[in-house]
Design a protein around this motif. Structure first.
Motif, PDB file in Angstrom:
ATOM      1  N   ASP A 122      54.757  -1.857  24.181  1.00 23.62           N
ATOM      2  CA  ASP A 122      55.403  -1.924  25.488  1.00 23.62           C
ATOM      3  C   ASP A 122      56.921  -2.102  25.412  1.00 23.62           C
ATOM      4  O   ASP A 122      57.507  -2.773  26.244  1.00 23.62           O
ATOM      5  CB  ASP A 122      54.787  -3.061  26.308  1.00 23.62           C
ATOM      6  N   SER A 123      57.517  -1.555  24.386  1.00 24.47           N
ATOM      7  CA  SER A 123      58.979  -1.639  24.274  1.00 24.47           C
ATOM      8  C   SER A 123      59.547  -0.290  23.865  1.00 24.47           C
ATOM      9  O   SER A 123      58.822   0.599  23.383  1.00 24.47           O
ATOM     10  CB  SER A 123      59.385  -2.688  23.231  1.00 24.47           C
ATOM     11  N   PHE A 124      60.850  -0.181  24.048  1.00 24.60           N
ATOM     12  CA  PHE A 124      61.552   1.053  23.689  1.00 24.60           C
ATOM     13  C   PHE A 124      62.838   0.691  22.957  1.00 24.60           C
ATOM     14  O   PHE A 124      63.309  -0.442  23.031  1.00 24.60           O
ATOM     15  CB  PHE A 124      61.858   1.877  24.950  1.00 24.60           C
ATOM     16  N   ARG A 125      63.398   1.673  22.306  1.00 19.80           N
ATOM     17  CA  ARG A 125      64.592   1.412  21.503  1.00 19.80           C
ATOM     18  C   ARG A 125      65.762   2.248  22.011  1.00 19.80           C
ATOM     19  O   ARG A 125      65.617   3.427  22.321  1.00 19.80           O
ATOM     20  CB  ARG A 125      64.331   1.759  20.030  1.00 19.80           C
ATOM     21  N   ILE A 126      66.935   1.623  22.034  1.00 19.79           N
ATOM     22  CA  ILE A 126      68.173   2.365  22.298  1.00 19.79           C
ATOM     23  C   ILE A 126      68.748   2.785  20.948  1.00 19.79           C
ATOM     24  O   ILE A 126      68.753   2.011  20.002  1.00 19.79           O
ATOM     25  CB  ILE A 126      69.205   1.462  23.019  1.00 19.79           C
TER      26      ILE A 126
ATOM     27  N   ASP B  20      72.567   4.145  31.330  1.00 25.22           N
ATOM     28  CA  ASP B  20      72.654   2.701  31.595  1.00 25.22           C
ATOM     29  C   ASP B  20      71.250   2.176  31.816  1.00 25.22           C
ATOM     30  O   ASP B  20      70.518   2.676  32.686  1.00 25.22           O
ATOM     31  CB  ASP B  20      73.504   2.453  32.833  1.00 25.22           C
ATOM     32  N   ILE B  21      70.914   1.178  31.066  1.00 23.96           N
ATOM     33  CA  ILE B  21      69.556   0.614  31.160  1.00 23.96           C
ATOM     34  C   ILE B  21      69.665  -0.839  31.595  1.00 23.96           C
ATOM     35  O   ILE B  21      70.482  -1.606  31.067  1.00 23.96           O
ATOM     36  CB  ILE B  21      68.827   0.723  29.808  1.00 23.96           C
ATOM     37  N   ASP B  22      68.857  -1.183  32.540  1.00 22.30           N
ATOM     38  CA  ASP B  22      68.902  -2.538  33.099  1.00 22.30           C
ATOM     39  C   ASP B  22      67.479  -3.098  33.111  1.00 22.30           C
ATOM     40  O   ASP B  22      66.592  -2.545  33.755  1.00 22.30           O
ATOM     41  CB  ASP B  22      69.475  -2.464  34.523  1.00 22.30           C
ATOM     42  N   TRP B  23      67.265  -4.146  32.383  1.00 26.99           N
ATOM     43  CA  TRP B  23      65.962  -4.811  32.412  1.00 26.99           C
ATOM     44  C   TRP B  23      66.130  -6.296  32.779  1.00 26.99           C
ATOM     45  O   TRP B  23      65.330  -7.130  32.419  1.00 26.99           O
ATOM     46  CB  TRP B  23      65.211  -4.622  31.085  1.00 26.99           C
ATOM     47  N   SER B  24      67.190  -6.532  33.570  1.00 27.77           N
ATOM     48  CA  SER B  24      67.447  -7.915  33.982  1.00 27.77           C
ATOM     49  C   SER B  24      66.354  -8.428  34.922  1.00 27.77           C
ATOM     50  O   SER B  24      66.139  -9.633  35.036  1.00 27.77           O
ATOM     51  CB  SER B  24      68.822  -8.020  34.654  1.00 27.77           C
ATOM     52  N   GLN B  25      65.698  -7.501  35.618  1.00 29.35           N
ATOM     53  CA  GLN B  25      64.598  -7.934  36.470  1.00 29.35           C
ATOM     54  C   GLN B  25      63.429  -8.464  35.648  1.00 29.35           C
ATOM     55  O   GLN B  25      62.645  -9.292  36.124  1.00 29.35           O
ATOM     56  CB  GLN B  25      64.094  -6.745  37.316  1.00 29.35           C
ATOM     57  N   ILE B  26      63.314  -7.999  34.439  1.00 34.10           N
ATOM     58  CA  ILE B  26      62.182  -8.407  33.591  1.00 34.10           C
ATOM     59  C   ILE B  26      62.574  -9.582  32.703  1.00 34.10           C
ATOM     60  O   ILE B  26      61.816 -10.518  32.508  1.00 34.10           O
ATOM     61  CB  ILE B  26      61.727  -7.211  32.724  1.00 34.10           C
ATOM     62  N   GLU B  27      63.795  -9.498  32.137  1.00 32.07           N
ATOM     63  CA  GLU B  27      64.275 -10.583  31.274  1.00 32.07           C
ATOM     64  C   GLU B  27      65.609 -11.064  31.829  1.00 32.07           C
ATOM     65  O   GLU B  27      66.666 -10.515  31.488  1.00 32.07           O
ATOM     66  CB  GLU B  27      64.439 -10.083  29.836  1.00 32.07           C
TER      67      GLU B  27
ATOM     68  N   GLY C  35      69.701 -13.530  28.513  1.00 32.10           N
ATOM     69  CA  GLY C  35      70.013 -12.802  27.283  1.00 32.10           C
ATOM     70  C   GLY C  35      70.547 -11.411  27.577  1.00 32.10           C
ATOM     71  O   GLY C  35      70.890 -11.072  28.714  1.00 32.10           O
ATOM     72  N   ILE C  36      70.609 -10.630  26.528  1.00 35.78           N
ATOM     73  CA  ILE C  36      71.083  -9.253  26.717  1.00 35.78           C
ATOM     74  C   ILE C  36      70.014  -8.489  27.490  1.00 35.78           C
ATOM     75  O   ILE C  36      68.880  -8.336  27.020  1.00 35.78           O
ATOM     76  CB  ILE C  36      71.358  -8.575  25.362  1.00 35.78           C
ATOM     77  N   ASN C  37      70.387  -8.052  28.680  1.00 37.45           N
ATOM     78  CA  ASN C  37      69.391  -7.360  29.501  1.00 37.45           C
ATOM     79  C   ASN C  37      69.961  -6.086  30.131  1.00 37.45           C
ATOM     80  O   ASN C  37      69.414  -5.563  31.089  1.00 37.45           O
ATOM     81  CB  ASN C  37      68.823  -8.300  30.563  1.00 37.45           C
ATOM     82  N   ARG C  38      71.101  -5.651  29.620  1.00 36.24           N
ATOM     83  CA  ARG C  38      71.663  -4.380  30.079  1.00 36.24           C
ATOM     84  C   ARG C  38      72.263  -3.677  28.868  1.00 36.24           C
ATOM     85  O   ARG C  38      72.728  -4.336  27.910  1.00 36.24           O
ATOM     86  CB  ARG C  38      72.769  -4.613  31.120  1.00 36.24           C
ATOM     87  N   ALA C  39      72.266  -2.404  28.912  1.00 31.25           N
ATOM     88  CA  ALA C  39      72.841  -1.653  27.790  1.00 31.25           C
ATOM     89  C   ALA C  39      73.333  -0.305  28.288  1.00 31.25           C
ATOM     90  O   ALA C  39      72.850   0.218  29.296  1.00 31.25           O
ATOM     91  CB  ALA C  39      71.798  -1.456  26.678  1.00 31.25           C
ATOM     92  N   ARG C  40      74.312   0.209  27.595  1.00 27.64           N
ATOM     93  CA  ARG C  40      74.779   1.566  27.876  1.00 27.64           C
ATOM     94  C   ARG C  40      74.887   2.308  26.546  1.00 27.64           C
ATOM     95  O   ARG C  40      75.440   1.797  25.571  1.00 27.64           O
ATOM     96  CB  ARG C  40      76.140   1.550  28.559  1.00 27.64           C
TER      97      ARG C  40
ATOM     98  N   ARG D 235      71.957   2.219  12.989  1.00 28.16           N
ATOM     99  CA  ARG D 235      72.544   1.809  14.259  1.00 28.16           C
ATOM    100  C   ARG D 235      72.019   0.439  14.659  1.00 28.16           C
ATOM    101  O   ARG D 235      70.940   0.011  14.244  1.00 28.16           O
ATOM    102  CB  ARG D 235      72.178   2.812  15.350  1.00 28.16           C
ATOM    103  N   GLU D 236      72.781  -0.204  15.497  1.00 25.93           N
ATOM    104  CA  GLU D 236      72.371  -1.466  16.094  1.00 25.93           C
ATOM    105  C   GLU D 236      71.054  -1.228  16.847  1.00 25.93           C
ATOM    106  O   GLU D 236      70.932  -0.257  17.590  1.00 25.93           O
ATOM    107  CB  GLU D 236      73.462  -1.917  17.068  1.00 25.93           C
ATOM    108  N   ASP D 237      70.108  -2.109  16.607  1.00 27.36           N
ATOM    109  CA  ASP D 237      68.783  -1.921  17.184  1.00 27.36           C
ATOM    110  C   ASP D 237      68.679  -2.722  18.480  1.00 27.36           C
ATOM    111  O   ASP D 237      68.754  -3.955  18.463  1.00 27.36           O
ATOM    112  CB  ASP D 237      67.741  -2.419  16.172  1.00 27.36           C
ATOM    113  N   ILE D 238      68.539  -2.048  19.608  1.00 33.36           N
ATOM    114  CA  ILE D 238      68.366  -2.756  20.884  1.00 33.36           C
ATOM    115  C   ILE D 238      67.020  -2.347  21.471  1.00 33.36           C
ATOM    116  O   ILE D 238      66.800  -1.175  21.775  1.00 33.36           O
ATOM    117  CB  ILE D 238      69.497  -2.426  21.860  1.00 33.36           C
ATOM    118  N   ILE D 239      66.180  -3.307  21.587  1.00 35.58           N
ATOM    119  CA  ILE D 239      64.835  -3.057  22.101  1.00 35.58           C
ATOM    120  C   ILE D 239      64.782  -3.553  23.551  1.00 35.58           C
ATOM    121  O   ILE D 239      65.268  -4.644  23.863  1.00 35.58           O
ATOM    122  CB  ILE D 239      63.778  -3.825  21.280  1.00 35.58           C
TER     123      ILE D 239
END
Lengths: 863, 271
Positions: free
Chosen positions: B142-146, B165-172, B175-180, B199-203
């Motif tokens: 249930d996760s994805f990678r940037i 632009d990814i926003d998962w602030s509603q879920i978490e 912490g880091i909950n947005r990414a571009r 690359r930097e791994d952002i899940i």
């Protein structure tokens, strides 16, 4: 003088009056193939005339035929002397026999093949020296030698490094053929031997041309259990490797595509495996390796920097032999099979990597491995005809089984058929039909990307041994080239891509060179290579303007649409100075018609493209001056060689850093052309202290490039500009079974381009550069050590096996080959590219280091 | 095909993990002290207050880009003048005084007056084709990678830049909950695209919202972005060429790029 000093002078009784009277005697005898002494005795018996001669000068044991029938004795003697090239003089009643002056003696050819007594392998570059005459010859690439000798008795010394000298006394009265077998000095572990050879001969070995055998290469410690050709050349002054895990090398300032490796005359375009980690040329399979760095002979070439010619082993002609090497990374096995004893044999080998344990624990969905296959057949029909067939294949496979099987396949294929033929005693010929092919295929079903380069060629080479002062070599070669710079076969859903057609070209070469002994001390080697290059249609190509933009598409019809004609002269002068010193000056012009198109400067071979000369790409050209000096100290088993060179090259190719190489219809427009200037000095000192042997090499060199539209047209140092390069190889033979070697190398770091500033765009930090190669990597240092132990005590046993342990970069020195400025530091992890652009990232420089501390253990056997 | 090719080349790169390694470390840069203007200007065909970012070059890799706050910035098109004013809340950001949209068939000329020097650049609107299907690469259940490529690397028909632009602030919420992340599609192939460095791994979790912006690129802007990618995102793999400055259309003697681009946006829930 000789008569006075000779203790064996035969004094006959002085019956002069009687002798004179008996000179009128009439003689009758018929001798066929008997010693000259028998004929003289018969004359004495029938006439009472006695002969006096120096037996060390006149070989009366040599056989001859002579007849007379009721002929006056003095007439018989006069005729016999004429036949045997003797002069006669009557002194105090005796007939004193002497040799006639050398100048009046006719010359004959002594020819033959030199082979190893045990295996029948040809001995290449063995010395055939005429004692006391300062003359000699070397056997050619097939072990054939031809030496011109005056009629008479000669003492010849046959020598070859690692083999016992053979001294042969031979009476020459006609053209003779002498095949000679030589025996190795001592079996066992290889050690360095500085063998000065015959000091009276002109040196064939200098730093412009180096001849090596497999033992020379095997002395160096191995990387991952394999002593590859390219890695082991790093001990040769003037040869610089890109880095320790790369198969790229640079010779005297040349670019990496300006070297060519021939295996049994067939070209190998990419001699590496695993993107350069391993070499496809295994020294154990080589009989002889000749490296030409300057003064390339006219019969080889069309590369600007070096030609490496490898003669592989023919295969044992006398007994079946099985050998192999096993280690954790690569395994190989080879068999030598006599078909007809002393006449024909087969050599076959197979090698495969064994890297699976390194990655199996991470994934079972990929495979990568390489393999080599090598086949050679030779047939010595008779002394006049010999045939050879060589087939070499190698592949690198990367396979991914995620979904449909995808694959990247690199492959070399080379094959040659050679026919040696002697036409009489003075003319040796070799006709070669060969092909060489390098290709890679990237397959992602149903898409296939393919790039290839291929050659097919027919070459006839002749060597004419005209007399003892003049040898000529001439020949003709016709070559056909085809290359595809990248062809993509697509599925129907993929966007339309430019189409690329196969390019065709042909080259016709005529060459001639002469080796002239001007005096006993001075020899001249002069020659030329006439090359006609043609591009063949039908073909579409573009004309570019000064801004490198295509301005016109030209559709060339079938036939020749572009050609270049060049003459490459070659000249060298060798002068023998006193006390075993030699000096050689050489000059040559070289052209190259095939170029590697790669803007990569990494140590790894990638999916590179090749392009031939074309209307837009003029042939690369180089002028090369060199002066070589060699001195030998036979009593100290020491040799010193020095060389200085100066090279200028034109039509040198460079690239914009961001140029597009792949799938680019206007690829030629990406090329930038310029010139290179290279110069340097090289030194090599070898000494044998008995159990300990040492080789110290040093090179000081500079290489500068100047290219239109690169670096603002200003000069810049080339990547291979490493001013100082030193290497020390020490080999210690502790016993017949145990030896150890250590190799230390240090060299200046390569120039690199580093930023002089940065700017920010779209959340990314982008470097700013000022001049190309404005910075330099740190100096490189490495120590390798190796130990070899023969497991069987009895060296004469058929089954021989040994263990080799090597430690690459034994001191674990962190040598840097690249520096990056675009990564973030991660605790305990390798630096990474930042992914999330919403946040500021603290970038830091990162340094890429190569192998540290790479051990390997290899078991070798020979059955 | 190219997506698959990249996977295979990454596997190829595994070989070299055992024989080489990369470490952070010091490197002395022979920094040039000249300070130059840097322009980051992307005007779009969306009716809005357009923005342009100005900064200065810098020498130290550890620095942030010094913003420029004292420049006069304007854009002229079809004799229409659009003035840009400095945003005091975001130093270096200049916002058009009035909202406007970039239209087709017009040349837009940027003019910047900074420290007595006039800089200029011209651009014409690109076109943009529809956004292709974007599929994120799952990690576990249930996760994805940037970071992995999720857009076509190659297209002969359209060069494009994707800003996701990814926003998962509603879920978490913590912490880091947005990414571009930025991705590109170019009409040329570069070996560095395939064998990209780690690359930097952002899940991020399933259910995150992703806003995909696709910018159609004209050739000159695509060349610039491709060049910056070679120097940044793609740099540091096993195959690399000589570094080189990225091109610019700002004259004289500045860095960066001024472009007018057509954009399409889409919002998706990553599942």
């Amino acid at each position: 003088m000789m008569l006075k000093t000779c203790s064996f002078f035969l004094i006959c009784m002085s019956w002069s009056l009687l002798a004179l009277a008996q000179g009128d005697s009439r003689l009758t005898f018929h001798f066929n193939d008997v010693p000259l002494a028998d004929i003289l005795s018969e004359i004495t018996r029938q006439s009472g005339i006695y002969f006096a001669y120096n037996p060390q000068v006149i070989n009366v044991e040599s056989t001859t035929s002579f007849s007379c029938e009721e002929e006056v004795a003095m007439s018989v003697i006069e005729r016999l002397c004429t036949q045997e090239y003797l002069s006669s003089e009557i002194v105090e009643g005796q007939v004193i026999l002497k040799n006639v002056d050398d100048d009046l003696l006719p010359s004959y050819m002594l020819t033959g093949f030199l082979t190893d007594s045990a295996s029948g392998e040809s001995l290449i570059s063995a010395t055939v020296a005429l004692a006391g005459r300062g003359r000699g010859v070397y056997s050619n690439a097939y072990g054939y030698y031809a030496i011109s000798l005056k009629r008479g008795v000669h003492r010849l010394t046959f020598s070859y490094v690692g083999y016992q000298d053979r001294v042969v006394e031979i009476t020459i009265k006609k053209n003779e053929h002498l095949n000679l077998e030589m025996s190795v000095f001592a079996t066992g572990l290889p050690v360095l031997t500085v063998k000065p050879g015959d000091d009276e001969m002109s040196s064939q070995q200098d730093l412009g041309k180096i001849s090596l055998n497999s033992d020379d290469l095997n002395r160096l410690p191995e990387l991952a259990g394999e002593s590859g050709l390219v890695k082991n050349l790093e001990n040769v002054p003037g040869v610089k490797q890109h880095s320790e895990i790369s198969s790229f090398f640079y010779v005297r300032g040349g670019e990496r595509d300006q070297n060519i490796i021939y295996i049994d005359d067939a070209p190998i375009y990419n001699p590496s495996h695993l993107l350069g980690l391993s070499s496809m040329v295994v020294p154990d399979f080589a009989n002889n390796i000749t490296v030409y760095k300057s003064d390339m002979p006219a019969n080889v070439g069309d590369r600007l920097a070096s030609v490496i010619s490898i003669r592989t082993r023919d295969g044992n002609l006398n007994k079946f032999q099985l050998s192999g090497a096993l280690n954790p990374f690569v395994n190989r096995v080879s068999a030598e099979i006599p078909i007809f004893k002393q006449r024909s044999s087969i050599f076959v080998s197979y090698r495969r990597s064994a890297y699976e344990p390194l990655y199996r624990q991470f994934t079972d969905k990929v495979d990568f491995f390489f393999q080599d296959f090598h086949f050679k057949w030779n047939y010595r029909m008779n002394n006049k005809n010999r045939f050879f067939i060589t087939v070499i294949g190698s592949t690198d496979n990367f396979i991914a089984r995620t979904g449909e099987v995808s694959r990247i396949l690199w492959g070399n294929f080379a094959a040659s058929f050679r026919w040696n033929r002697t036409f009489g005693p003075k003319l040796f010929s070799n006709t070669t039909l060969y092909t060489g092919n390098y290709s890679y295929t990237v397959t992602f079903p149903p898409n296939i990307w393919k790039s290839e380069l291929g050659t097919i060629s027919l070459k006839s080479d002749f060597t004419h041994y005209i007399n003892q002062d003049l040898t000529s070599n001439f020949g003709v070669e016709a070559q056909g080239y085809f290359n595809t710079p990248g062809q993509l076969t697509l599925d129907s859903t993929t966007s339309v891509l430019p189409s690329f057609t196969r390019n065709y070209g042909r080259k016709l070469v005529v060459y001639y060179r002469s080796n002239i002994h001007v005096t006993n001390k001075l020899s001249l080697n002069v020659g030329a290579r006439l090359i006609n290059w043609e591009n063949l249609g039908p073909m579409s190509y573009y004309r570019y303007n000064d801004d490198h933009e295509p301005v016109e598409k030209i559709d060339a019809p079938q036939g020749t649409y572009n050609s270049y004609l060049n003459v490459d002269p070659r000249l060298s002068l060798t002068y023998a100075l006193p006390k075993s010193q030699f000096i050689k000056v050489s000059y040559g012009i070289y052209h190259q018609y095939l170029q590697l198109i790669s803007n990569s400067i990494s140590p790894y071979t990638a999916m590179e493209l090749w392009l031939t000369a074309s209307p837009h790409i003029k042939p690369q050209q180089s002028q090369h001056w060199a002066i070589n000096y060699t001195k030998k100290w036979a009593e100290r088993a020491m040799q010193f060689s020095g060389s200085a060179y100066y090279k200028t090259s034109e039509n040198q190719i460079d690239f914009d850093g961001h140029s597009t190489i792949y799938l680019n219809e206007f690829l030629e427009g990406e090329l930038r052309f310029g010139s290179t200037e290279a110069y340097g000095v090289e030194f090599l000192l070898k000494r044998d202290f008995g159990k300990l042997s040492m080789e110290l090499g040093y090179t000081w060199s500079r290489v500068y490039r100047e290219t239109n539209d690169i670096n603002n047209d200003a000069e810049y140092p080339a990547f291979q500009d490493r001013p100082h390069d030193v290497g020390l190889l020490a080999t210690f033979k502790a016993s017949d079974r145990l030896s150890a070697s250590a190799y230390w190398t240090s060299y200046s770091g390569s120039p690199i381009t580093t930023p002089t500033g940065f700017y920010s765009f779209n959340g990314q930090t982008i470097p700013i550069y000022d001049e190309r190669h404005n910075d330099r990597l740190p100096a490189y240092h490495r120590l390798d050590v190796a130990c070899r132990y023969r497991l069987n005590k009895n060296v004469d046993k058929r089954f021989q096996h040994s263990l080799s342990f090597s430690l690459f970069n034994a001191l674990g020195i962190k040598n840097i080959y690249a520096v990056k400025f675009n990564k973030i530091e991660e605790d305990g992890l390798f630096p990474e590219i930042p992914s999330n652009l919403l946040f500021d990232h603290q970038l830091s420089p990162s340094r890429v280091e190569l192998t540290q501390f790479f051990p390997s253990l290899t078991y070798k056997f020979n059955l | 095909m190219i997506f698959n090719a990249q996977k295979l080349f990454v596997l190829v790169g595994m070989i070299f993990v055992v024989i080489s390694c990369e470490r952070s470390g010091e490197w002395s840069i022979d920094g040039r002290q000249d300070v130059n203007l840097v322009v980051h200007g992307m005007l779009t065909n969306e009716f809005s207050q357009q923005e342009i970012f100005l900064s200065r070059t810098f020498v130290n890799l550890y620095e942030s880009a010094p913003p420029i706050i004292d420049a006069d910035v304007r854009v002229i098109a079809n004799n229409q003048l659009y003035l840009f004013v400095a945003d005091m809340n975001h130093p270096g950001r200049y916002v058009s005084e009035e909202a406007f949209e970039v239209v087709e068939q017009l040349d837009y000329q940027l003019e910047i007056d900074w420290q007595g020097q006039m800089y200029s650049a011209t651009s014409r609107l690109s076109n943009v084709l529809p956004i292709p299907e974007i599929s994120f690469n799952p990690v576990g259940q249930d996760s994805f990678r940037i970071g992995d490529n999720i857009v076509p690397l190659f297209s002969a028909n359209q060069q494009a830049m994707y800003e996701i632009d990814i926003d998962w602030s509603q879920i978490e919420p913590v912490g880091i909950n947005r990414a571009r992340a930025i991705y590109y599609t170019f009409n040329s192939v570069h070996i560095s695209e395939f064998v990209r460095p780690p690359r930097e791994d952002i899940i991020f979790p399933a259910g995150a919202q992703a806003i995909v912006s696709k910018y159609g690129l004209r050739d000159d802007f695509a060349d610039f972005l491709r060049s910056t990618a070679i120097e940044t995102d793609w740099n540091g793999n096993y195959f690399y060429g000589n570094p080189q400055n990225s091109p610019t259309n700002i004259v004289p003697g500045a860095y960066g790029f001024f472009a007018t681009v057509a954009v399409l946006r889409d919002s998706i829930i990553v599942e």
